[in-house]
Structures are given as C-alpha cells and as structure tokens.
Design a protein around this motif. Structure first.
Motif, mmCIF file in Angstrom:
data_model
loop_
_atom_site.group_PDB
_atom_site.id
_atom_site.type_symbol
_atom_site.label_atom_id
_atom_site.label_comp_id
_atom_site.label_asym_id
_atom_site.label_seq_id
_atom_site.Cartn_x
_atom_site.Cartn_y
_atom_site.Cartn_z
ATOM 1 N N GLU A 252 -1.804 11.732 -2.486
ATOM 2 C CA GLU A 252 -1.554 10.934 -3.679
ATOM 3 C C GLU A 252 -2.029 9.494 -3.475
ATOM 4 O OE1 GLU A 252 2.071 9.695 -6.746
ATOM 5 O OE2 GLU A 252 2.507 10.906 -4.964
ATOM 6 N N PHE A 253 -1.891 8.995 -2.240
ATOM 7 C CA PHE A 253 -2.385 7.653 -1.933
ATOM 8 C C PHE A 253 -3.890 7.563 -2.195
ATOM 9 C CE2 PHE A 253 -4.445 4.901 1.222
ATOM 10 C CZ PHE A 253 -3.837 3.691 0.957
ATOM 11 N N LEU A 254 -4.651 8.595 -1.770
ATOM 12 C CA LEU A 254 -6.097 8.590 -2.005
ATOM 13 C C LEU A 254 -6.411 8.687 -3.492
ATOM 14 C CD1 LEU A 254 -7.411 10.878 0.888
ATOM 15 C CD2 LEU A 254 -7.506 8.391 0.728
ATOM 16 N N THR A 255 -5.619 9.457 -4.213
ATOM 17 C CA THR A 255 -5.832 9.593 -5.653
ATOM 18 C C THR A 255 -5.692 8.240 -6.356
ATOM 19 O OG1 THR A 255 -4.969 11.853 -5.605
ATOM 20 C CG2 THR A 255 -5.023 10.741 -7.749
ATOM 21 N N ASN A 256 -4.774 7.420 -5.879
ATOM 22 C CA ASN A 256 -4.511 6.111 -6.498
ATOM 23 C C ASN A 256 -5.246 4.967 -5.794
ATOM 24 O OD1 ASN A 256 -2.694 7.238 -8.368
ATOM 25 N ND2 ASN A 256 -1.049 7.178 -6.844
ATOM 26 N N LEU B 277 0.829 -1.211 0.000
ATOM 27 C CA LEU B 277 0.000 0.000 0.000
ATOM 28 C C LEU B 277 0.864 1.263 0.000
ATOM 29 C CD1 LEU B 277 -2.796 -0.964 2.578
ATOM 30 C CD2 LEU B 277 -2.796 -1.209 0.103
ATOM 31 N N ARG B 278 2.006 1.201 0.647
ATOM 32 C CA ARG B 278 2.813 2.415 0.815
ATOM 33 C C ARG B 278 3.338 2.949 -0.523
ATOM 34 N NH1 ARG B 278 4.783 5.656 5.231
ATOM 35 N NH2 ARG B 278 5.364 7.485 4.014
ATOM 36 N N VAL B 279 3.537 2.071 -1.505
ATOM 37 C CA VAL B 279 4.070 2.530 -2.788
ATOM 38 C C VAL B 279 2.993 3.188 -3.657
ATOM 39 C CG1 VAL B 279 5.865 0.774 -2.816
ATOM 40 C CG2 VAL B 279 3.663 0.267 -3.867
ATOM 41 N N ARG C 94 -1.156 19.017 -14.104
ATOM 42 C CA ARG C 94 -1.070 20.187 -13.230
ATOM 43 C C ARG C 94 -1.009 19.789 -11.753
ATOM 44 N NH1 ARG C 94 -5.122 22.249 -14.987
ATOM 45 N NH2 ARG C 94 -6.633 21.764 -13.351
ATOM 46 N N ARG C 95 -1.751 18.734 -11.380
ATOM 47 C CA ARG C 95 -1.837 18.325 -9.973
ATOM 48 C C ARG C 95 -0.887 17.177 -9.613
ATOM 49 N NH1 ARG C 95 -7.950 16.915 -9.190
ATOM 50 N NH2 ARG C 95 -7.197 16.451 -7.077
ATOM 51 N N GLY C 96 -0.169 16.651 -10.611
ATOM 52 C CA GLY C 96 0.767 15.559 -10.347
ATOM 53 C C GLY C 96 0.077 14.249 -10.025
ATOM 54 N N LEU C 97 -1.065 14.001 -10.669
ATOM 55 C CA LEU C 97 -1.836 12.797 -10.388
ATOM 56 C C LEU C 97 -1.409 11.639 -11.290
ATOM 57 C CD1 LEU C 97 -5.429 14.292 -10.042
ATOM 58 C CD2 LEU C 97 -3.728 13.900 -8.247
ATOM 59 N N MET D 243 -3.192 3.770 7.347
ATOM 60 C CA MET D 243 -2.341 4.397 6.337
ATOM 61 C C MET D 243 -2.237 5.902 6.563
ATOM 62 S SD MET D 243 -1.218 1.870 4.803
ATOM 63 C CE MET D 243 -0.211 2.826 3.663
ATOM 64 N N ALA D 244 -3.325 6.539 7.008
ATOM 65 C CA ALA D 244 -3.270 7.968 7.306
ATOM 66 C C ALA D 244 -2.260 8.245 8.421
ATOM 67 C CB ALA D 244 -4.655 8.469 7.702
ATOM 68 N N LYS D 245 -2.305 7.409 9.450
ATOM 69 C CA LYS D 245 -1.332 7.558 10.536
ATOM 70 C C LYS D 245 0.079 7.311 10.035
ATOM 71 C CE LYS D 245 -0.408 5.959 15.241
ATOM 72 N NZ LYS D 245 -0.848 5.040 16.325
ATOM 73 N N ASP D 246 0.226 6.331 9.126
ATOM 74 C CA ASP D 246 1.538 6.015 8.572
ATOM 75 C C ASP D 246 2.092 7.193 7.775
ATOM 76 O OD1 ASP D 246 3.485 3.927 8.454
ATOM 77 O OD2 ASP D 246 3.050 3.735 6.330
#
Length: 535
Positions: free
Chosen positions: A88-92, A79-81, A262-265, A144-147
């Motif tokens: 960015e994690f939420l975006t992916n 998950l971390r990658v 523009r947002r780096g997504l 993951m948010a805490k991480d």
C-alpha cells in the motif's frame, strides 16, 4: 530552504564520516561555488566532492544519504502513514513529495510517477535532469521496506527506480489475534467482524460530509454537504467533477474506482475547475452497482480551506481535519489581530518612552525630554527670522525650606511650581525640570524679550505665594534669566543655556526674585526687573 538542504547534507556527512571529512569536502567545494548562494545544485556538487574524497561512486553516496534521511524520526513518521504495509505504501508513493514537504517545507522535491510493472513490480519515474534523486529515493525505499519487514529488490536507474516486492509481513488485526483468549471472547470478536447494519442518508452525511456515491457508469448519485459546496455545478458524472491522478487512468474513471475498491487502493484526484484542489479517496462497494468514496484533502487541507472558504462546521467533530481547521482558524484570528496588537504595542512603547522623558514630581519634561523636544522643534537650528525665547528659572530659598521643614515640604513646593508653570505655558511651549531647583522654558511663540519678561513675571508672582507645610507655610522666590535665539549668530542649545545662566546670575546678584533678559548687542544685560518675593 536552501539552508535546510545544506544543513541536512552537512549533518549526514558529519554523523557518518566525521567533522574533519566535512571540512575537507567544504574546502574542495569552495573552489567551485560560494555557500552564500547555496542551491540544490550545490548540494549535488557537495555530495560529488564527498564521493571523490571517499573513493566511492556518487550513486552509493546518494543512496546512503537517502537512507539517512528516511531514518530521521519526523520523516519516518510522515512516510509510515502512507500505507498499512509496503504494497500500500508503494501504491501511495505519489504522495511522497507532499509528505516530505510537511517535514522539510517547500523543498524542491520532484514529482513522482508510479506505474505497475506487472505482478508485484513497481516502476517509479522521475523528471529528467534531477541527478541523484533516483539513488536518493532508492535509499529511502530500502529503509521503508525494512521498516515494513518486506522482502524487496530495489534498483535505481538514471531517472527511475524499479521495485520488486517478493514478500511482505501481513499486519495482524488486534481483533483477529488468538493469543489464548477464551472461546466466548473469540466468538464476540467474530460477531463484531460480521455485524452489518443500514445507515440513513442523513447519518452518513453527518459522519462523512465529504462522501460521494457513484453508480457503475460513474454517474453522481449523492454527495455529502461539504463536498456539495465545491463540486462543479454542471458535473453529473465523475469524469466531469474530477481527474484521477493516481493510479494513472487511461480510460473512464469508474474503471479505476472499481479496481481500487477491489484491491483496497487509495486514489489521488484533482478537482476540475478553477480551484484545482487535490483530494484523496478510498472507494468501497456498497451494492451491486454502487461505490462510496470518502474524500479528504490530505496535506493540502490549509490551502483547500483558504481556496474553498471552509470552516470547522464542514468537518465531523471526530475528524483530525477539525483539529487542523481549528488551528487554521486560530492562526487566522491571530493574523487578523496582529495589526491591532502591533498598534497597542507601539502605543504602550510610546507611553513608556513618554514616561521616561517626564519628571514625575512636576509633570514637566526631564533633561532627556527637554533635549529631544528642542531638537524636534521646527526651526530648532536657531535661524528663524523672529527667533524664540529660552528662560531659565531657579527657585531661591528652596534649600532653606527643606532644611527647616524637611524633604516632603521641598517636594510639595516643587510639585506646586510644576503645576503653576504647566498652567501658564501655551500649547507648543516646552517646560522641563533640569536640576533640583532649576526649570527651563522654551517659548517658540515669543519673539522678543519684553513678551518673555511679562510671562516670567506672572509665573514668579504665582510661585511667590506661600505653600502649606504642615502647620506653617513655605515661601520661595523665582529668579529668571532669559535669552532670545536671535541674539548671536550660529549658536546651539548649549550656548543658549549658558547665556540664560549668565542672565540668571545677574538676577541673583541684584537681590533675587528678579527677571533679567540678556542683550549682547547693547549692554551685557537689560535692566533687572524686580519680581515679588514674599506675599
């Protein structure tokens, strides 16, 4: 895979609530289902029983289970990658099912639909009827948010999870840090960050063989050599080549590209056409009216290699994909060679089995080989119309030769007898050394006693020839007892050997070196026929 689901749930309960609690949950569960057919629904039911025993809401137990899963090291690494920070994690997040399958295999993980809810709010929708998954996902997201050291609010609904990101811990670039370095070092870092250069089309094709260049209208201006292998032949526009899966695209794809650059997504796309391959891309602007996309297959690389017939030359040498392709090719090579390796293994096993059935001194069969060969004979039930012959040989005077000349001489005599018999018998005949000085023959192509007697006399004559033993010669004689399978109804190998031994005793009582054929229907024995003892 159902076993893996069950094992994960049981491990969670055992680690968090103890073995006794898990046994109680099992006992409550067994009243409703059988673990021999454990399914994902049974997993939900098991958690429901655990919630009832603990006196807690099911949603809380599912959330705790999700947090426990996210703390497992392989899952956390997968998950971390998915992002450099929590945003960015939420975006992916749409990649989450594929990432979990890398660790958990083909588990029944529902697909996620991620939508922006305005500002820094994100809504994750799940398919209806997947009870417990929203709470489980919320638990994973909290870990993951805490991480990521993100300040978030996460609320699970029936078929959705709402995430509000209040603040994130920005990642600090190693080049951008100022931890007491000299002014010269900082100036060099600034120079590295602002350096620009021009790269040729050939060079970019080598470095990024799966790149794609589009203009402001989405027209395809260029593509890397690997990408050109499977782009739809008719495609001249991005929308004709790909369908953007994430972020959700309601209009033209080029609009999503511009926003993502523009947002780096990171984008998730599906190749149009029969292959239906999923790809991922980071778009970057390379001019006023051009975008560059570097595409990759992500976790779907093995499937893409197979469907698109790619090999290691289609990826840059420094890419992780090259390592995976190498492993994939090595696996294919092993799989292709498995039939040959299995054939070699069976051949080696057969050779070993054959050696185990052989007498090493004579090259004839041993007792085990004799019994196996007899049972494998056509008509070995002894009911063939014409029957066959069984002959039992005993080497006389062998013990005297060993006593006088030694065991080496005895072995030399036995080996010589083995060679004589091997040369004398026909294809399909069975010859075996049963004891120290006894050898048995089964002659399926001989149907009467006179034929059997003639063969045994020839062998006895050859055996009687002297064998060199040092400076002298050793002499032995061969006594034979023969029985036909057609003599006496319903008999087996043991009975035939017993009758052959009775005939052999008759030869020995007649002075040795004789051939006797047993005849139960007339006299006890046919008249012994003298063979040659010395020559």
């Amino acid at each position: 895979m159902n076993w893996l689901v069950r094992h994960s749930i049981e491990s969670y309960m055992r680690q968090n609530h103890g073995r006794q609690f898990l046994d109680s949950a099992h006992a409550a569960m067994e009243a409703d289902c059988h673990f021999s057919s454990f399914s994902a629904r049974d997993g939900i039911a098991l958690i429901s029983k655990a919630a009832h025993l603990l006196g807690k809401p099911e949603t809380e137990i599912f959330g705790d289970f999700g947090e426990w899963i996210a703390r497992i090291e392989p899952v956390r690494n997968a998950l971390r990658v998915m992002g450099r920070d929590f945003s960015e994690f939420l975006t992916n997040l749409g990649m989450l099912p594929d990432r979990l399958r890398l660790v958990l295999g083909e588990a029944a993980i529902p697909q996620l639909r991620v939508r922006s809810a305005g500002g820094k709010a994100v809504s994750v929708e799940l398919p209806p009827g997947r009870g417990g998954w929203s709470d489980l996902l919320a638990g994973m997201l909290r870990v993951m948010a805490k991480d990521y050291e993100a300040d978030t609010g996460i609320v699970a609904g029936e078929n959705h999870v709402e995430i509000q990101v209040r603040a994130t811990q920005a990642a600090i670039s190693a080049i951008g840090c100022n931890d007491g370095n000299s002014e010269g070092e900082n100036a060099m870092k600034d120079e590295l960050k602002t350096a620009s250069f021009t790269i040729s089309d050939d060079a970019i094709s080598i470095l990024l063989p799966m790149h794609l260049i589009v203009d402001g209208q989405g027209n395809l201006l260029g593509a890397g050599p690997t990408l050109r292998k499977f782009l739809p032949a008719h495609a001249s526009n991005l929308d004709e080549a790909f369908t953007i899966i994430h972020p959700v695209c309601d209009g033209l794809a080029v609009g999503v590209l511009d926003d993502a650059a523009r947002r780096g997504l990171r984008l998730e796309l599906r190749l149009n056409g029969s292959a239906q391959i999923t790809l991922y891309a980071h778009p970057v602007r390379i001019g006023a009216d051009r975008l560059l996309l570097d595409l990759s297959f992500g976790a779907g690389l093995p499937d893409a290699i197979k469907k698109l017939q790619l090999d290691i030359s289609d990826f840059p040498a420094s890419s992780l994909a090259s390592e995976l392709v190498f492993l994939h090719d090595a696996n294919l090579s092993v799989m292709r060679n498995l039939p040959r390796l299995e054939q070699d293994r069976r051949r080696a096993q057969q050779n070993a089995d054959n050696r185990a059935m052989m007498d090493p001194l004579t090259g004839l069969l041993n007792v085990q080989g004799f019994e196996k060969a007899f049972l494998g004979m056509p008509g070995s039930d002894l009911k063939k119309e014409y029957g066959f012959a069984l002959a039992l040989l005993e080497l006389e005077y062998l013990d005297e030769m060993v006593e006088f000349y030694g065991h080496v001489a005895g072995h030399r005599i036995i080996a010589q007898v083995g060679r004589i018999i091997g040369d004398a018998v026909a294809k399909g005949d069975i010859a075996a050394r049963l004891e120290w000085n006894r050898i048995a023959l089964i002659l399926p192509n001989i149907h009467d006693g006179m034929q059997a007697r003639a063969l045994c006399e020839r062998i006895a004559s050859a055996i009687a020839k002297p064998v060199p033993c040092g400076e002298s010669y050793c002499h032995v004689a061969a006594s034979w007892g023969i029985v036909m399978s057609s003599v006496g109804p319903g008999r087996n190998l043991e009975a035939m050997l017993s009758d052959a031994e009775a005939a052999l005793d008759g030869s020995k009582r007649s002075g040795g070196g004789q051939v006797t054929v047993l005849n139960l229907s007339e006299n006890p024995y046919l008249r012994p026929h003298s063979g040659t003892i010395w020559q």
